[in-house]
Design an enzyme around this catalytic site. Structure first.
Site, PDB file in Angstrom:
ATOM      1  CB  VAL A  31      45.041  43.870  50.949  1.00 24.93           C
ATOM      2  CG1 VAL A  31      45.684  45.182  50.518  1.00 24.93           C
ATOM      3  CG2 VAL A  31      44.800  43.864  52.444  1.00 24.93           C
TER       4      VAL A  31
ATOM      5  CE  LYS B  14      40.214  46.686  50.136  1.00 28.46           C
ATOM      6  NZ  LYS B  14      39.621  47.332  48.960  1.00 28.46           N
TER       7      LYS B  14
HETATM    8  N1  HSE Z   1      34.712  48.089  47.434  1.00 29.61           N
HETATM    9  C1  HSE Z   1      36.033  47.597  47.330  1.00 29.61           C
HETATM   10  C2  HSE Z   1      36.810  48.458  46.349  1.00 29.61           C
HETATM   11  C3  HSE Z   1      35.994  46.163  46.884  1.00 29.61           C
HETATM   12  O1  HSE Z   1      36.178  49.243  45.626  1.00 29.61           O
HETATM   13  O2  HSE Z   1      38.031  48.382  46.298  1.00 29.61           O
HETATM   14  C4  HSE Z   1      37.286  45.453  46.977  1.00 29.61           C
HETATM   15  O3  HSE Z   1      37.767  45.375  48.286  1.00 29.61           O
END
Ligand code: HSE
Length: 412
Positions: free
Chosen positions: A127, A200
């Protein structure tokens, strides 16, 4: 002490780079005489890579090597990451992961296996990328009852929205730029449809409120329907549109957890979080509001959090760090629409005056918004606060108004 890395993609190679770059200080902080990278597991070949000699393709080499005490999982995805991680924990190895999909779906299982085997399962990087948040919640805020947590949890969508707000850039061009910068997931649908932010907020809600929250329990909406018109109307309201993951305590047995775009007033700390940055606001009953801010995606910021967990594992070989939560419950997550909020609405209308009087009669006083070049048949407004489900019901029954975009107005 020997470690292994599984997955040599953006984050995995960043982990190896940080381990190389800061080797001396990392060893010192680990309170070990040595911390050596023995294997890198990846099915691909990396000819000419400085670590070519450590590359392996067979997971069992790591599993069966008693010298390996800590394994970094940066493969991503649920399978075979789950099978690999559970086997490693059962074999008495600590595991560090950046894999939010894994923690959101299987966190409770893996934490229980880690506990049974007296090893660590740490996931600071899952996260907020490089933003410290898991450890602060578990340790620094441990004296608080946390009542609410809300965050900009996805760097890619925050980058896209920032480009739309500040550069008037199209959604597609901004997404392409985010991908080129290595922020986006392999399949960017997970970013733009909110699934990544959903995973998250599941992890944060599980940690803050004590029971596992599964992605299926979290209503999730992404940013693909946000238009430049909405961005302009929000700006006329002294606000910006942000994709937020939110979770609130209702009682010991009930919480809300959801992901959706929100209109955030410019005075909010979350409004000024731009580009790939993430920010997580935690509302505790002793501390009040506290905000954690930093780079939420990208190779080295994420690697920074992974390596910090490796150091923690190395320091806690004899004693397990306490981190975890209880089993999930299917009735644990309540419908957030039962709570009060204000809504931003953009709609088409045939007769503006008739529409406005119907809106006021049904919804009460609203703040009407304007933008340059709006078509004749377009109207936008912000309602007062009411139970969200009721507001939406009333909106749906208006005869002279066809809502095109309805966005929650955040209250922090
Ligand atoms: N793809 C995710 C983002 C990567 O853009 O936050 C990090 O978890």
């Amino acid at each position: 002490m020997y470690i292994a890395v599984m997955g040599y993609g953006t984050v995995g190679s960043g982990v190896v780079e940080v381990l190389d770059k800061n080797h001396e200080s990392i060893v010192k902080r680990s309170m070990q005489t040595e911390l050596e990278l023995k294997y890198i597991l990846d099915l691909r070949d990396f000819p000419g890579d400085p670590h070519e000699a450590q590359m392996i393709k067979d997971f069992n080499i790591i599993l069966n090597d008693d010298d390996i005490k800590i394994v970094v999982e940066t493969m991503g995805g649920l399978h075979p990451a789950y099978e690999f991680v559970s086997s490693l924990l059962k074999a008495g190895k600590s595991v560090v992961t950046s894999n939010k999909e894994l923690v959101a779906a299987k966190g409770y299982d893996l934490l229980s296996i880690a506990k049974e085997n007296n090893v660590n399962f740490l996931f600071e990087a899952s996260v907020g990328g490089g933003v410290p948040i898991i450890r602060p919640i578990t340790q620094c805020l441990a004296a608080n009852e946390i009542n609410e947590i809300a965050g900009i949890l996805n760097g890619t969508t925050n980058f896209i929205l920032t480009m739309m707000i500040e550069e008037n850039m199209s959604f597609e061009d901004a997404l392409k730029l985010a991908q080129d910068n290595g922020y986006a997931e392999k399949d960017p649908t997970a970013d733009v449809e909110g699934f990544d932010a959903c995973r998250k907020i599941c992890i944060l809600a599980s940690l803050c409120f004590g029971k596992h929250v599964y992605p299926e329990q979290v209503e999730t909406q992404g940013i693909t329907k946000i238009t430049l018109a909405d961005v302009e109307y929000a700006s006329s309201y002294s606000a910006v549109i942000k994709l937020l993951g939110i979770s609130q305590r209702i009682s010991d047995d009930k919480i809300t957890a959801f992901v959706c775009p929100c209109v955030v007033k410019n005075f909010s700390q979350l409004a000024n979080v731009s580009d790939v940055f993430n920010a997580i606001l935690v509302r505790g009953n002793a501390i009040g509001d506290v905000v954690f801010y930093g780079k939420g995606a990208g190779k080295l910021p994420t690697a920074s959090a992974v390596v910090a967990d490796v150091i923690d594992c190395a320091k806690h070989t004899a004693r397990r760090k306490f981190i975890g939560w209880g089993e999930g419950d299917k009735d644990y997550v309540a419908d957030h629409r039962q709570l009060n909020c204000a809504l931003y609405v953009r709609a088409t209308v045939a007769d503006r005056d008739a529409a406005l009087s119907e809106i006021k009669e049904s919804l009460g006083e609203v703040t009407v918004l304007t933008r340059n070049g709006a078509p004749e048949d377009e109207i936008a407004f912000v309602t007062g606060e009411q139970k969200e489900s009721l507001l939406r019901e009333k909106l749906g029954s208006l005869k002279n108004v066809k809502p095109c975009s309805v966005i929650r107005v955040a209250d922090f």
